[in-house]
Design an enzyme around this catalytic site. Sequence first.
Site: not given
Ligand code: URA
Length: 438
Positions: A168, A187
């Site tokens: 991304r 996460k």
């Molecule tokens: N922080 C993340 O961990 N992922 C994102 O997509 C944007 C900010």
Amino acid sequence: MNIPELIRKKREGEALSEEELRFLIGGFLSGAVEPYQMSAFLMAVYFRGLEPAEAATLTKIMMTSGRCYDLSSIPGIKVDKHSTGGVGDKVSLVLAPLVAAAGAVDPMVSGRALGHTGGTLDKLDAIPGYRWDLTEEQFIRQLEKVGCAIIGQTDDFVPADKRLYAMRDVTATVESIQLICASILSKKAASGANALVMDVKCGSGAFMASEQDARALAKQLIAIGTELGMSVSALLTQMNQPLGVTVGNTLEVLEVLDILEGGGPSDTRDITVELGAEMLVHARLADSVAHARKRLEGLLDDGSAMAKFQEWIAAQGGNPRIVENRALLELAPDRDLLRASRAGTILSMNTRQIGVAANVLGAGRVVQSDVLDHAVGLEVHRRVGDEVAAGEVLVTIHHRGGRGLEAARRLLENAIVLGEGRVAPLPLILERLDKNTR
Ligand code: URA
């Protein structure tokens, strides 16, 4: 299942089933889905979005794409904070030891720079010796002993996000509410946190420029986070100028040390305290945000947070003597000054362009394989609303041998808009949201 058909389906705005999403994500990790196919899929998601249930399913698939940490052996509520990304956002490096000094347990899994925004792990890499690749056992032991740890994703921890995040970053597909939700929450849930405070940024330096989009992102983070079993609240904070003074990895670590010494820019300190206060209430270590705020301010002012910072850095192999000897942190050898072209008021800052300026100096990535230069970056001395004299220094540019300097200067000249009139100072915290917010 046919990969181009699934991409087409999303391109036409249809929802994918759990099986189809699993096929795509699993295939990407195994190599059956080519990177160019995944980048086309991400762009389709960017334009078409995901339905709420689809986004929750994607989050769960990503979360279980690797191992999940089991922190149940550690008593109490494990509470974390995550930012949706900003420019000069070094809050995590102060916040983790600060809340640990107050008795909280913060299991933080952080990421690298994304787009024009900085990454906590890249800032930590500026600290000599710091290791972010702890095993699960080391992570748990450190949380028990120190109360905080900041680690990165290893190949077996949420590998789906690790790969998608990097993709991304270089395919202009970051600014999607659903992809941000899935990335962050996969996460956080896998890290074993029971509670989460989100710092949802909005403005010219955030992935969500408008307050409306940022609010929608906050609400979706709260909804999916709650579905995953976490207690989640969010602060909507403004990112229409960099947070604090510094942008760039080593420079930001230096600002962190200032804050931990009880000084530093007030916006960085205030937002850290506010997020920390929310965390202490989640962790049931304070009965109100006001009490928690007072406690955290005391811990910053009396050196307890700094002592915890040194303990944490040393536990992860970093050199805690950077506190007494800042020369251990390498800064770029060259400086250039951007001066005000005229007298006037700073009417606005295009904060994204300021982040890009730091990146072109080498502080961030333009392609996935770029190696960062932690020593370069910016000090932005003035704030929106300030009146400045002609020729006054607005930005100190720390560069290495002129690399990216001309491009950075051009970006900064356009980013900082000077003019006539008065502008009210920008508010830092716009709103607090939780699962009861309508
Ligand atoms: N922080 C993340 O961990 N992922 C994102 O997509 C944007 C900010």
